[in-house]
Scaffold this motif. Structure first.
Motif, mmCIF file in Angstrom:
data_model
loop_
_atom_site.group_PDB
_atom_site.id
_atom_site.type_symbol
_atom_site.label_atom_id
_atom_site.label_comp_id
_atom_site.label_asym_id
_atom_site.label_seq_id
_atom_site.Cartn_x
_atom_site.Cartn_y
_atom_site.Cartn_z
ATOM 1 N N ILE A 367 -61.371 115.166 15.264
ATOM 2 C CA ILE A 367 -60.474 115.768 16.244
ATOM 3 C C ILE A 367 -60.906 115.307 17.630
ATOM 4 O O ILE A 367 -62.104 115.291 17.948
ATOM 5 C CB ILE A 367 -60.497 117.304 16.181
ATOM 6 C CG1 ILE A 367 -60.155 117.797 14.764
ATOM 7 C CG2 ILE A 367 -59.546 117.913 17.206
ATOM 8 C CD1 ILE A 367 -58.747 117.525 14.330
ATOM 9 N N LEU A 368 -59.940 114.935 18.463
ATOM 10 C CA LEU A 368 -60.241 114.488 19.821
ATOM 11 C C LEU A 368 -59.764 115.540 20.816
ATOM 12 O O LEU A 368 -58.576 115.881 20.856
ATOM 13 C CB LEU A 368 -59.553 113.152 20.104
ATOM 14 C CG LEU A 368 -59.770 112.572 21.508
ATOM 15 C CD1 LEU A 368 -61.248 112.244 21.727
ATOM 16 C CD2 LEU A 368 -58.907 111.332 21.729
ATOM 17 N N LEU A 369 -60.690 116.075 21.625
ATOM 18 C CA LEU A 369 -60.372 117.014 22.699
ATOM 19 C C LEU A 369 -60.388 116.267 24.023
ATOM 20 O O LEU A 369 -61.322 115.500 24.306
ATOM 21 C CB LEU A 369 -61.376 118.161 22.745
ATOM 22 C CG LEU A 369 -61.548 118.986 21.455
ATOM 23 C CD1 LEU A 369 -62.541 120.115 21.693
ATOM 24 C CD2 LEU A 369 -60.209 119.551 20.993
ATOM 25 N N VAL A 370 -59.356 116.490 24.825
ATOM 26 C CA VAL A 370 -59.251 115.841 26.135
ATOM 27 C C VAL A 370 -59.379 116.920 27.207
ATOM 28 O O VAL A 370 -58.489 117.773 27.357
ATOM 29 C CB VAL A 370 -57.917 115.090 26.273
ATOM 30 C CG1 VAL A 370 -57.856 114.374 27.621
ATOM 31 C CG2 VAL A 370 -57.738 114.087 25.135
ATOM 32 N N GLU A 371 -60.496 116.896 27.956
ATOM 33 C CA GLU A 371 -60.761 117.871 29.012
ATOM 34 C C GLU A 371 -60.060 117.416 30.285
ATOM 35 O O GLU A 371 -60.286 116.313 30.791
ATOM 36 C CB GLU A 371 -62.268 117.998 29.254
ATOM 37 C CG GLU A 371 -62.653 118.877 30.427
ATOM 38 C CD GLU A 371 -62.147 120.302 30.272
ATOM 39 O OE1 GLU A 371 -61.235 120.672 31.038
ATOM 40 O OE2 GLU A 371 -62.635 121.027 29.396
ATOM 41 N N GLY A 372 -59.152 118.291 30.789
ATOM 42 C CA GLY A 372 -58.350 117.898 31.942
ATOM 43 C C GLY A 372 -59.087 117.935 33.255
ATOM 44 O O GLY A 372 -58.668 117.281 34.210
ATOM 45 N N GLN A 373 -60.185 118.712 33.352
ATOM 46 C CA GLN A 373 -60.937 118.832 34.609
ATOM 47 C C GLN A 373 -62.366 118.342 34.364
ATOM 48 O O GLN A 373 -63.234 119.112 33.930
ATOM 49 C CB GLN A 373 -60.949 120.292 35.082
ATOM 50 C CG GLN A 373 -59.568 120.938 35.175
ATOM 51 C CD GLN A 373 -58.665 120.235 36.160
ATOM 52 O OE1 GLN A 373 -59.131 119.713 37.183
ATOM 53 N NE2 GLN A 373 -57.367 120.197 35.856
ATOM 54 N N PRO A 374 -62.627 117.056 34.627
ATOM 55 C CA PRO A 374 -63.949 116.497 34.290
ATOM 56 C C PRO A 374 -65.108 117.209 34.973
ATOM 57 O O PRO A 374 -66.206 117.285 34.432
ATOM 58 C CB PRO A 374 -63.836 115.045 34.781
ATOM 59 C CG PRO A 374 -62.373 114.768 34.839
ATOM 60 C CD PRO A 374 -61.735 116.065 35.203
ATOM 61 N N TYR A 433 -58.185 109.402 14.812
ATOM 62 C CA TYR A 433 -58.281 110.854 14.894
ATOM 63 C C TYR A 433 -57.110 111.504 14.157
ATOM 64 O O TYR A 433 -55.984 111.007 14.156
ATOM 65 C CB TYR A 433 -58.284 111.319 16.358
ATOM 66 C CG TYR A 433 -59.465 110.801 17.140
ATOM 67 C CD1 TYR A 433 -60.688 111.460 17.102
ATOM 68 C CD2 TYR A 433 -59.353 109.643 17.901
ATOM 69 C CE1 TYR A 433 -61.778 110.987 17.822
ATOM 70 C CE2 TYR A 433 -60.440 109.160 18.623
ATOM 71 C CZ TYR A 433 -61.650 109.831 18.574
ATOM 72 O OH TYR A 433 -62.733 109.346 19.271
ATOM 73 N N ALA A 434 -57.399 112.649 13.538
ATOM 74 C CA ALA A 434 -56.353 113.404 12.853
ATOM 75 C C ALA A 434 -55.500 114.193 13.833
ATOM 76 O O ALA A 434 -54.338 114.479 13.551
ATOM 77 C CB ALA A 434 -56.972 114.356 11.825
ATOM 78 N N ALA A 435 -56.067 114.564 14.988
ATOM 79 C CA ALA A 435 -55.321 115.330 15.990
ATOM 80 C C ALA A 435 -55.913 115.063 17.361
ATOM 81 O O ALA A 435 -57.123 114.815 17.502
ATOM 82 C CB ALA A 435 -55.343 116.819 15.682
ATOM 83 N N VAL A 436 -55.050 115.101 18.372
ATOM 84 C CA VAL A 436 -55.446 114.976 19.777
ATOM 85 C C VAL A 436 -55.013 116.250 20.481
ATOM 86 O O VAL A 436 -53.849 116.657 20.368
ATOM 87 C CB VAL A 436 -54.815 113.743 20.441
ATOM 88 C CG1 VAL A 436 -55.169 113.694 21.925
ATOM 89 C CG2 VAL A 436 -55.253 112.466 19.743
ATOM 90 N N MET A 437 -55.951 116.900 21.229
ATOM 91 C CA MET A 437 -55.655 118.153 21.914
ATOM 92 C C MET A 437 -55.886 117.983 23.403
ATOM 93 O O MET A 437 -56.987 117.636 23.838
ATOM 94 C CB MET A 437 -56.526 119.284 21.365
ATOM 95 C CG MET A 437 -56.278 119.566 19.898
ATOM 96 S SD MET A 437 -57.210 120.995 19.295
ATOM 97 C CE MET A 437 -56.551 121.156 17.634
ATOM 98 N N LEU A 438 -54.820 118.213 24.187
ATOM 99 C CA LEU A 438 -54.883 118.098 25.644
ATOM 100 C C LEU A 438 -55.159 119.477 26.227
ATOM 101 O O LEU A 438 -54.352 120.394 26.084
ATOM 102 C CB LEU A 438 -53.569 117.545 26.185
ATOM 103 C CG LEU A 438 -53.071 116.227 25.560
ATOM 104 C CD1 LEU A 438 -51.768 115.795 26.205
ATOM 105 C CD2 LEU A 438 -54.127 115.137 25.672
ATOM 106 N N CYS A 439 -56.286 119.625 26.893
ATOM 107 C CA CYS A 439 -56.735 120.920 27.414
ATOM 108 C C CYS A 439 -56.634 120.921 28.935
ATOM 109 O O CYS A 439 -57.461 120.290 29.619
ATOM 110 C CB CYS A 439 -58.175 121.204 26.992
ATOM 111 S SG CYS A 439 -58.455 121.052 25.214
ATOM 112 N N ASP A 440 -55.606 121.591 29.477
ATOM 113 C CA ASP A 440 -55.430 121.714 30.921
ATOM 114 C C ASP A 440 -55.401 120.336 31.591
ATOM 115 O O ASP A 440 -56.025 120.128 32.631
ATOM 116 C CB ASP A 440 -56.542 122.591 31.510
ATOM 117 C CG ASP A 440 -56.237 123.039 32.935
ATOM 118 O OD1 ASP A 440 -55.069 122.894 33.350
ATOM 119 O OD2 ASP A 440 -57.163 123.500 33.627
ATOM 120 N N VAL A 441 -54.666 119.404 30.985
ATOM 121 C CA VAL A 441 -54.549 118.054 31.539
ATOM 122 C C VAL A 441 -53.416 118.047 32.555
ATOM 123 O O VAL A 441 -52.303 118.518 32.269
ATOM 124 C CB VAL A 441 -54.287 117.028 30.422
ATOM 125 C CG1 VAL A 441 -54.026 115.646 30.999
ATOM 126 C CG2 VAL A 441 -55.472 116.989 29.468
#
Length: 763
Positions: A367-374, A433-441
């Motif tokens: 699973i890939l998590l994408v953090e919107g605020q580095p 990746y099975a899923a990509v999740m955009l977190c506060d991007v």
């Protein structure tokens, strides 16, 4: 002309035009003679006048014979026909008869006579063909998918037809009645028999969803919907095309309603499988008898190993029961689960007493998590909370998750979570990746959105979590078809709208319970419904095909999922951290995220489950195309493989699969197992009442009794072809014309001898 018709009217018109040629030649020949006065001819004029009347009669008679011969030859080529009853007895009629033979799975049901329905159908067909007049032509179509014309052109060789019938074998495929009826219409449209001399005989058990009536047929759990209307329409059109003085469509029912208990479905309730992850196997057992099913047992196997055997509760007549079996898959790879009925009692069709399921088990799911605020702290951002929910730390604490109550001390995280920042997303290989999740991007470049769109449409999963950094206009413009609705500016719950001042609003379950929250629906006091949402980004214009999983008490959707191509998308309208809601502080947040991610992640290997008649297709990696490829069918025999290239790559194809069982494809040293099952729709052995069926169709149809030797021909030809009579008549006229021409010529030579003959007029 209502009495006389032609198969080829254009040729008939040309023949009538050609009939004028002898007349034209006659007049052209007369114009070659010129009157020349000659005194000596006056002595012959008196004798000529005495024979002139006879000569004119002879000339007109020869002209009429020539015209008639030309007309008869042309008309014979145009193949005229007349109503047979008006001219000749029925034994001289010539018919094109199309036999549509049902050889689908349900025809293997054993009747009370001890013979299968197919055996009865073949016996009728052979006896029927033997009883036909020798001039009749026979075509043969089989119904099992895909429908095939075994004999296309009308064959008058009875040995060929009987040989084909003798070689027909039972199949395990579903029926393709629409295809068979279309084939029959095509063959008849190309037939050179008169329109009134064509008939179609449908020999079938008339069972299953294809013949389900709209009003008087009670559907069983195995019956499908939507096919019957199409079949009835096709039958009606075929009957209309054959309408005449007598019905040209004949139904020949074989068999009667037989007793049957069947396994009509097998699937995993869990959306994906991984090593050590508990799975729930759901097996549906349908009672298609007229009485209750009792003392039936179910046996479960995993890779030929018996896992359990249990007795089933009584199943009411026409009812079904779903048996849920918990199990674990101990190793990664492709496993085959099999459910079989034991002690099924009197069962007319045993082939549907077992079903198999091919399951691909993964070691870990990336699973890939994408953090919107580095710049956000690694222990406070939404990506951190999601990572802890999807890959919880090993702890001896027992928690309730959406996958059941487990001891986390023995729990191995199934999801392998990686976290990156938003700018790094463009360089990632999303297919890994099975899923990509955009977190506060906030926003993503157009090129990256295009890559995400391709990723989802080809089977990936995408989740979007709201937050303070989200640029709503950018998302609405860039996401387009991916977003399940239109985002509107964030809304903050005021004190007056809050159930508890400054605390926000709670969540509720919509009337339709989604699988993601099915574990929570029965617990209204759980943490999921005690948590409060203080801020959220609502969605408007949610597509009708998308599903609302959770709503706020205000009625606005908070969690929405939708299908996009081969993949899925999810929208979570509040934050995944504590900024907008206190939900992450509850243990049910872990359960909710695990359940939602489980729903989003695509199940691998679903293409390895197919029905008989389907084609086995296994996608190959580029490096695998050069490896040795072998496939063994359910009988253990090697079968040929075809490599097929398409837009998505190269796949190994085999099929169509003829029999149920386990098929094994070896790609180099890697073994991949496929499960082929019989079609569940064929398990319904309830036959239609023929009088009610004919009434439903509302067209002229004859029903024949397959067990009676009387009235086998049912429909006799209503037209008599005159082509043969025309050709023989033309031949007779030509012979008569030649004989009369010679006879008349000899008479004229005796009356008018040549001028140079000795002793003639010149002497």
């Amino acid at each position: 002309m209502e009495f006389l018709s032609f198969i080829h009217p254009g040729i008939a018109a040309a023949a009538f035009a050609a009939g004028a040629l002898p007349v034209l030649i006659h007049f052209l020949s007369r114009r070659r003679f010129h009157r020349v006065p000659w005194a000596a001819m006056r002595f012959l004029r008196a004798a000529y006048q005495r024979s002139a009347r006879r000569l004119r009669i002879e000339n007109w008679l020869l002209l009429l014979l020539r015209v008639a011969a030309v007309l008869l030859v042309g008309a014979a080529v145009a193949r005229p026909f007349v109503p047979a009853g008006e001219v000749v007895p029925e034994r001289f009629r010539r018919m094109h008869r199309v036999l549509i033979l049902d050889d689908s799975l349900s025809m293997q049901a054993v009747t009370s006579s001890g013979r299968t329905r197919l055996e009865l159908a073949l016996a009728f067909a052979e006896e029927f063909v033997d009883s036909l007049p020798s001039a009749d032509g026979v075509s043969l179509i089989t119904v099992s998918a895909p429908a095939r014309a075994i004999i296309e052109d009308a064959s008058r060789d009875r040995r060929v037809v009987r040989q084909v019938l003798d070689t027909l074998e039972p199949t395990q495929r579903a029926d393709d009645l629409p295809g068979a009826l279309n084939l029959a219409r095509k063959l008849l449209s190309e037939s050179d028999y008169p329109s009134g001399n064509r008939a179609v005989y449908l020999i079938s058990d008339f069972s299953g969803p294809a013949w389900a009536a709209s009003k008087d047929h009670a559907r069983t759990p195995a019956s499908g919907a939507g096919l019957s209307s199409r079949v009835l329409d096709e039958v009606g059109e075929l009957a209309e095309s054959l309408s005449g003085r007598l019905p040209g469509l004949i139904f020949v029912p074989v068999g009667e309603t037989e007793e049957n208990v069947a396994i009509t479905d097998i699937h995993l309730e869990s959306p994906f499988t991984a090593v050590g992850l508990p799975a729930r196997l759901v097996v549906r057992v349908s009672n298609l008898r007229e009485r209750n099913a009792e003392d039936v047992a179910l046996q479960i196997r995993r890779d030929e190993e018996i896992l359990r055997r249990e007795s089933l509760p009584r199943i009411e007549s026409g009812g079904a029961t779903d048996v849920v079996v918990g199990l674990e898959l101990p190793s990664a790879g492709i496993h085959v689960l099999e459910a079989s009925l034991v002690n099924a009692g009197e069962d007319a069709l045993v082939l549907d007493n077992s079903r198999r399921l091919s399951v691909e088990v993964r070691e870990r799911i990336p699973i890939l998590l994408v953090e919107g605020q580095p710049g956000r702290a690694s222990t406070t951002g939404p990506a951190y909370f999601l990572q802890r929910a999807l890959a919880p730390q090993v702890s001896p604490v027992s928690v309730r998750t959406g996958l059941g109550d487990r001891d986390k001390g023995s729990f191995r995280p199934v999801f392998e979570v990686s976290t990156i920042s938003a700018p790094e997303l463009g360089a990632e290989a999303l297919a890994e990746y099975a899923a990509v999740m955009l977190c506060d991007v906030a926003r993503i470049p157009d090129a990256t959105w295009s890559a995400l769109t391709r990723y989802v449409l080809e089977g990936g999963a995408l989740a979007l979590f709201a937050g303070d950094g989200v640029d709503v206009p950018s998302f609405n413009h860039a996401v387009g078809a991916l977003l399940p609705g239109r985002m509107v500016p964030a809304r903050v719950i005021s004190d007056g709208e809050s159930e508890t001042a400054n605390d926000g609003v709670t969540l509720i379950v919509p009337p339709r319970i989604h699988p993601i929250i099915v574990e929570f629906a029965g617990f209204p006091d759980s943490g999921l419904f005690q948590a409060h949402v203080r801020k959220y980004i609502p969605l408007e214009d949610v597509p009708a095909d998308d599903e609302i999983v959770l709503t706020l008490v205000t009625g606005e959707p908070l969690l929405v999922v939708g299908q996009r191509g081969l993949g899925r998308v999810m929208y979570f309208g509040t934050s995944a951290d504590m900024a907008w809601t206190n939900l992450p502080a509850y243990g049910d947040f872990v359960s909710l995220m695990l359940s939602a991610t489980s729903f989003l992640v695509p199940q691998r290997g679903a293409h390895r489950n197919l029905e008989c008649g389907g084609v086995l297709r296994e996608p190959l990696q580029p490096q695998e195309t050069s490896l040795p490829l072998q496939v063994r069918n359910s009988n253990g025999q090697l079968a040929p493989i075809e490599l097929v290239a398409d837009a998505r790559g190269v796949s190994a194809n085999f099929g169509p699969v003829q029999r149920a069982g386990v098929l094994e494809l070896s790609v180099g040293g890697d073994m991949r197992r496929f499960a082929a099952n019989v079609p569940a729709t064929e398990s319904d052995l309830h036959t239609r009442d023929m009088s009610a069926l004919v009434e439903d169709i509302g067209k002229p149809i004859t029903v024949l009794n397959a067990y009676s030797g009387s009235n086998r021909l049912a429909t006799m030809a209503s037209k008599l072809e005159l082509a043969t009579i025309g050709l023989w008549s033309a031949l007779i006229l030509l012979i008569a014309e030649m004989w009369l021409a010679m006879r008349f010529g000899r008479k004229r030579s005796r009356i008018n001898p040549p001028a140079s003959a000795p002793g003639g007029l010149g002497q």
